[in-house]
Scaffold this motif. Structure first.
Motif, PDB file in Angstrom:
ATOM      1  N   GLU A 465       0.835  -1.201   0.000  1.00 53.78           N
ATOM      2  CA  GLU A 465       0.000   0.000   0.000  1.00 53.78           C
ATOM      3  C   GLU A 465       0.867   1.247   0.000  1.00 53.78           C
ATOM      4  O   GLU A 465       0.589   2.224  -0.687  1.00 53.78           O
ATOM      5  CB  GLU A 465      -0.840   0.029   1.271  1.00 53.78           C
ATOM      6  CG  GLU A 465      -2.162  -0.656   1.192  1.00 53.78           C
ATOM      7  CD  GLU A 465      -2.856  -0.525   2.523  1.00 53.78           C
ATOM      8  OE1 GLU A 465      -2.589  -1.383   3.386  1.00 53.78           O
ATOM      9  OE2 GLU A 465      -3.620   0.429   2.708  1.00 53.78           O
ATOM     10  N   GLU A 466       1.925   1.205   0.808  1.00 48.66           N
ATOM     11  CA  GLU A 466       2.786   2.386   0.905  1.00 48.66           C
ATOM     12  C   GLU A 466       3.524   2.637  -0.406  1.00 48.66           C
ATOM     13  O   GLU A 466       3.790   3.779  -0.760  1.00 48.66           O
ATOM     14  CB  GLU A 466       3.764   2.213   2.064  1.00 48.66           C
ATOM     15  CG  GLU A 466       3.057   2.247   3.397  1.00 48.66           C
ATOM     16  CD  GLU A 466       3.959   1.949   4.574  1.00 48.66           C
ATOM     17  OE1 GLU A 466       3.507   2.168   5.708  1.00 48.66           O
ATOM     18  OE2 GLU A 466       5.097   1.506   4.384  1.00 48.66           O
ATOM     19  N   THR A 469       1.195   4.600  -2.494  1.00 45.24           N
ATOM     20  CA  THR A 469       1.157   5.988  -2.036  1.00 45.24           C
ATOM     21  C   THR A 469       2.377   6.754  -2.531  1.00 45.24           C
ATOM     22  O   THR A 469       2.252   7.848  -3.079  1.00 45.24           O
ATOM     23  CB  THR A 469       1.114   6.031  -0.501  1.00 45.24           C
ATOM     24  OG1 THR A 469       0.086   5.172  -0.056  1.00 45.24           O
ATOM     25  CG2 THR A 469       0.855   7.439  -0.009  1.00 45.24           C
ATOM     26  N   SER A 474      -3.665   7.380  -5.219  1.00 43.52           N
ATOM     27  CA  SER A 474      -4.609   7.848  -4.205  1.00 43.52           C
ATOM     28  C   SER A 474      -5.012   6.659  -3.332  1.00 43.52           C
ATOM     29  O   SER A 474      -4.740   5.514  -3.675  1.00 43.52           O
ATOM     30  CB  SER A 474      -5.834   8.428  -4.892  1.00 43.52           C
ATOM     31  OG  SER A 474      -6.492   7.391  -5.590  1.00 43.52           O
ATOM     32  N   PRO A 475      -5.692   6.919  -2.211  1.00 44.51           N
ATOM     33  CA  PRO A 475      -6.150   5.802  -1.378  1.00 44.51           C
ATOM     34  C   PRO A 475      -7.007   4.810  -2.156  1.00 44.51           C
ATOM     35  O   PRO A 475      -6.882   3.604  -1.956  1.00 44.51           O
ATOM     36  CB  PRO A 475      -6.963   6.508  -0.292  1.00 44.51           C
ATOM     37  CG  PRO A 475      -6.378   7.872  -0.213  1.00 44.51           C
ATOM     38  CD  PRO A 475      -5.943   8.231  -1.594  1.00 44.51           C
ATOM     39  N   GLY A 478      -4.827   2.675  -4.141  1.00 40.89           N
ATOM     40  CA  GLY A 478      -4.173   1.722  -3.252  1.00 40.89           C
ATOM     41  C   GLY A 478      -5.075   0.528  -2.988  1.00 40.89           C
ATOM     42  O   GLY A 478      -4.642  -0.620  -2.994  1.00 40.89           O
TER      43      GLY A 478
ATOM     44  N   GLN B  72       1.644  10.859  -1.039  1.00 45.26           N
ATOM     45  CA  GLN B  72       1.172  10.599  -2.403  1.00 45.26           C
ATOM     46  C   GLN B  72       1.721  11.630  -3.386  1.00 45.26           C
ATOM     47  O   GLN B  72       1.933  11.334  -4.551  1.00 45.26           O
ATOM     48  CB  GLN B  72      -0.355  10.626  -2.390  1.00 45.26           C
ATOM     49  CG  GLN B  72      -0.972  10.220  -3.698  1.00 45.26           C
ATOM     50  CD  GLN B  72      -2.451  10.578  -3.725  1.00 45.26           C
ATOM     51  OE1 GLN B  72      -3.089  10.708  -2.680  1.00 45.26           O
ATOM     52  NE2 GLN B  72      -2.986  10.734  -4.905  1.00 45.26           N
TER      53      GLN B  72
END
Lengths: 575, 334
Positions: A465-466, A469, A474-475, A478, B72
């Motif tokens: 996930e990182e 990022t 974006s989340p 992810g 980000q």
């Protein structure tokens, strides 16, 4: 090595990008809020509130005041101590039977080279395919008053009552016991055995000193699961219990028979006590056990010791044969004209017109699909949200999410009647809809689905996930690129688990059906009670076929995901 | 582009993970954060990446305050120890991921991916999936993925720790090569002092959330300032003033007048040995290391370590005397 041709242009964010940044922070917050509050709202609305209402109703006396009046009058009923005693006796005997047989079979499957292990595994799958009462149905075809055995021998063997119930429930709970015990045997490390052998311990000593202590937690856990599912099971008790009344049938007759909701609530509380205690003890025990197994354990190899394995093989294969025979009997009976008098084969039984014909089966299909879809979405959201929470809050969510496993289906069903069978409210509008049954089924199996999801999301490395990022994702990206692809097999497994359980569960939904809305498992019960036993068998076969189909679909999907080769175990471990 | 870190502190609950850390990283510099586990080096890296918030201090790249930019949008490249490739994407898709996120047109992505694959030396693996690659190959893909977006800063979190010894040695030179060629400021976290010594322009040695010493590898090895650095980077014999005087009174001549400086750190190769039947030191262990041997010597109740050429024959039990140059060793803070 070839030099990179393009000149490097490091990209630093420009001041103008600030707005898109705020947008992405807002997106992350929104995602987190939604994934937390929607499942929590579901739990509150469809689990906590109904349950609270059961507790409230159990204290609500006829004069609208609160007190222990209902408890007093339930206990004053002359037959109640007997019913409670019956339930405890029946479940205790079943538990002992299941633990002994379960351990024998689990050991046979995991540690020996006895032939025919795959047949036993297949036999253990059968009870999961059908509503619990199918075992009782099969037993009646074989050993009932008009059963094959009595017909052939001229005996007058009585299967109704305690022993019939113990056998039927044992068959129903055995697969779950075997699964749990087998898992505990699987995690043993051969190095303990080698060390003991080098020190001169005999086979028997190694069994007593290593195998049993290692399996202790599995045995305990299996015992509680068996006790809980059998004391709360309704299907077998209704079909084969006869005059042997237990709490599960009592609560049903109080509510559906006499419309006595407050009394039903009291008995529901009674049912909550043993499962609550079992749940608590298991939690405590599992915490003590914690840290027993190690990730790098080398499995214990199988072997064959005639003195041990010949008796073990006989017991296992007899049990397996029995499980298969009962289901085969049901399938056979579904083609028989009039059991046991006219044994000519026919398809007439499948022409079901009473009890709504096949409509309930299609309702079951709809309900199960809804439950599976809602369940997968809500549970996935919940584990996502839980992942981002601080430790204490995450633990609280975890505890709340596994509480439903301690609530018997009958109590949950009753709680839904109390909460949703009220006219003129928004919640009342749901009553009588397939959607409400779907919610009920989902929350009935919420805990198991949640635990599977938690295990699944643990295999998603945080650094993946990182990476998204840091690469500018974006989340949501992810979620799409890091979490979802790895979670896919888990989502598939949870989907089909919820689907299959919804197809066969009886105890919760029995309260939620209306004259115009019924499900498959209830139809089997109604047909049997109306005396159409062979038609009940035919209907069971249809349910089993659908569940079998779903199971096949799941296996194929998982195999397909695996064959794409992207979900190797090594990958998850490296992370 | 410069990275400025000033007085950065970080708490996890009651525990202070970083104590007023200050550091600058130059525009083409390769900096290693070196320290034992729990020293805060990974926390510092994660703060720089924006994956972890910090409690006080300043963090800037060029003229821009990094507090205003989330992870980000920082445009940094990061490589983790666990590779962290997308298991469901091919090598090419993995490398092109950051560009796809940036909505580059397809043909430009392809061209860039091709370039990078040559840079990390395996153009033929484009359509493979990560699980079909060896650890070293996976880590090369991870590096290519991080480089694809032309990062303003490259962050490496123990990138070589999961690899076996031979691949690790190979990758050290490779990473350094690529970094030099592209001129990207790079920060690498490691607990392996050899890795730090061979790769870094500058090493930041950390302990308990504080920076112990910053310097070139030569600096750190030849002129450690604290006992911790002397001990963590290479091996040192640590002698107090009295013992050092006993060994050779000349050694006190280069002792600074600073009261805090109390111990003499003497590298094993600075402690020469010569057979001497009347010597007051006795050999206790001999460890053969190939061209050199490490000799443990007992001397006045203290164990000293010396490294000598393997041709010099020493056996446990031998009586020996020391040969130490007057300028040998460094005085460090205890």
């Amino acid at each position: 090595m070839k030099p990179v041709t393009q000149p490097r242009q490091p990209q630093l964010p420009q001041p103008g990008e600030a707005s898109s940044q705020r947008g992405s922070a807002r997106q992350a917050r929104l995602l987190h809020l939604v994934s937390f509050f929607v499942p929590m709202l579901g739990l509150a609305l469809f689990f906590l509130y109904p349950l609270a209402l059961v507790v409230h109703r159990s204290f609500l006396q006829d004069d609208a005041s609160l007190g222990l009046g209902n408890y007093a009058s339930v206990l004053a009923m002359s037959h109640i101590p007997g019913v409670v005693g019956n339930s405890l006796v029946m479940s205790s005997i079943t538990t002992v039977v299941c633990i002994l047989l379960g351990f024998a079979i689990a050991y046979m499957l995991q540690r020996t080279t006895i032939i025919g292990r795959s047949i036993i595994m297949l036999a253990l799958l059968l009870p999961l395919l059908a509503p619990s009462l199918v075992q009782a149905l099969g037993l009646l075809f074989l050993f009932g008053r008009n059963g094959l055995v009595n017909q052939a021998t001229g005996w007058d063997m009585q299967i109704y009552g305690l022993w019939g119930l113990v056998i039927a429930n044992s068959m129903y709970a055995l697969p779950q016991a075997v699964m749990i015990i087998q898992a505990s045997l699987r995690h043993s490390d051969v190095r303990y055995y080698d060390a003991a052998m080098v020190m001169g311990a005999s086979n028997w000593r190694r069994f007593v000193d290593i195998t049993l202590p290692n399996a202790k937690f599995g045995l305990l856990s299996a015992a509680f699961v068996v006790f809980t599912v059998t004391i709360t099971d309704f299907g077998n008790a209704a079909v084969i219990g006869g005059d042997y009344r237990v709490l599960a049938t009592e609560i049903y007759s109080q509510v559906v028979g006499q419309m006595n909701f407050n009394m039903g609530a009291v008995i529901g509380i009674f049912l909550l006590i043993p499962t609550g205690v079992a749940f608590y003890i298991e939690k405590v025990a599992s915490q003590r056990q914690f840290g027993g197994g190690s990730e790098s354990a080398i499995p214990v190899p199988r072997n064959f010791l005639p003195a041990r394995d010949i008796p073990l093989g006989i017991v296992s294969h007899f049990t397996g044969f029995f499980l298969i025979a009962v289901v085969v009997t049901v399938v056979y009976a579904s083609f028989v004209q009039l059991w046991p008098y006219r044994m000519t084969l026919t398809l007439d039984n499948y022409n079901i017109t009473t009890q709504g014909g096949y409509t309930p089966l299609w309702t079951s299909l709809l309900v199960s699909t809804q439950a599976a879809v809602i369940g997968v979405v809500l549970l996935f959201a919940l584990v996502l949200a839980q992942r981002g929470l601080p430790r204490a809050a995450a633990k609280a969510v975890y505890l709340l999410a596994i509480v439903p496993v301690g609530v018997p289906g009958l109590v949950l069903g009753l709680s839904y009647v109390l909460s949703f069978n009220v006219g003129g409210t928004i919640m009342g509008a749901l009553y009588g809809s397939a959607l409400l049954i779907a919610f009920c089924n989902f929350y009935h199996y919420h805990s198991q689905g949640f635990l599977t999801m938690v295990a699944g999301i643990r295999t998603v490395p945080k650094s993946l996930e990182e990476s998204v990022t840091c690469l500018g994702g974006s989340p949501l990206q992810g979620l799409r690129d890091a979490i979802l692809p790895i979670m896919l097999p888990t989502l598939v497994a949870v989907f089909f688990f919820l689907f299959m359980r919804s197809m066969v569960t009886l105890s919760a939904v029995i309260f939620l059906i209306t004259p115009s809305l019924s499900v498959g498992a209830v139809s089997v019960l109604r047909l049997d009670q109306a005396g159409f036993t062979t038609q009940a068998a035919a209907f069971s076969v249809c349910i089993m076929l659908l569940v079998l189909f779903a199971m096949g679909a799941m296996k194929l999907t998982l195999m397909w995901l695996e064959s794409r080769g992207r979900y190797s175990v090594a990958e998850a471990k490296a992370a | 582009m410069h990275l400025f870190i000033q007085d950065v502190s970080k708490f996890f609950g009651q525990f202070q993970a970083l104590h007023n850390v200050s550091l600058e990283v130059g525009s083409e510099e390769f900096v290693c954060l070196l320290g034992p586990s729990g020293c805060g080096k990974t926390t510092l890296l994660r703060i720089i990446a924006g994956l972890e918030p910090f409690d006080s201090g300043t963090l800037k790249i060029g003229e821009r305050d990094l507090r205003e930019i989330d992870a980000q949008h920082r445009g940094f490249g990061i490589v983790f120890q666990s590779y962290s490739l997308f298991p469901n994407m091919t090598v090419a898709e993995n490398i092109g991921y950051g560009l796809k996120i940036r909505k580059w047109p397809r043909d430009k992505v392809d061209a860039k991916v091709r370039d990078l694959m040559e840079l990390v030396r395996f153009p033929e693996l484009a359509e493979r999936y990560p699980h079909e690659l060896s650890g070293g190959q996976q880590q090369r893909v991870a590096i290519a993925r991080a480089l694809a977006v032309d990062p303003a800063l490259l962050l490496l979190d123990e990138p070589l720790s999961a690899l076996d010894a031979r691949v690790r040695a190979e990758m050290r030179t490779e990473i350094r090569d690529v970094q030099r060629r592209l001129g990207i400021p790079t920060i690498m976290v490691t607990h392996d002092q050899e890795e730090a010594l061979t790769m870094a322009d500058r090493i930041v040695c950390m302990k308990d959330g504080r920076i112990e010493q910053v310097g070139t590898p030569q600096d750190l090895y030849a002129r450690p300032q604290t006992r911790f650095v002397a001990d963590f980077v290479g091996i040192s014999n640590l002698l107090d003033e009295q013992t050092a005087a006993q060994l050779s009174s000349d050694l006190l001549d280069h002792k600074p007048e600073d009261a805090a400086t109390q111990l003499l750190a003497l590298r094993p190769e600075q402690l020469g040995l010569r057979p001497d039947g009347d010597g007051d030191a006795r050999v206790t262990h001999v460890t053969f290391l190939g061209n050199i041997s490490r000799i443990t010597v007992e001397w006045h109740g203290q164990n000293l370590v010396s490294e000598v050429h393997s041709d010099d024959p020493f056996q446990p039990g031998d009586r020996v005397a020391f040969e130490v140059r007057p300028a040998a060793g460094t005085w460090v803070r205890a």
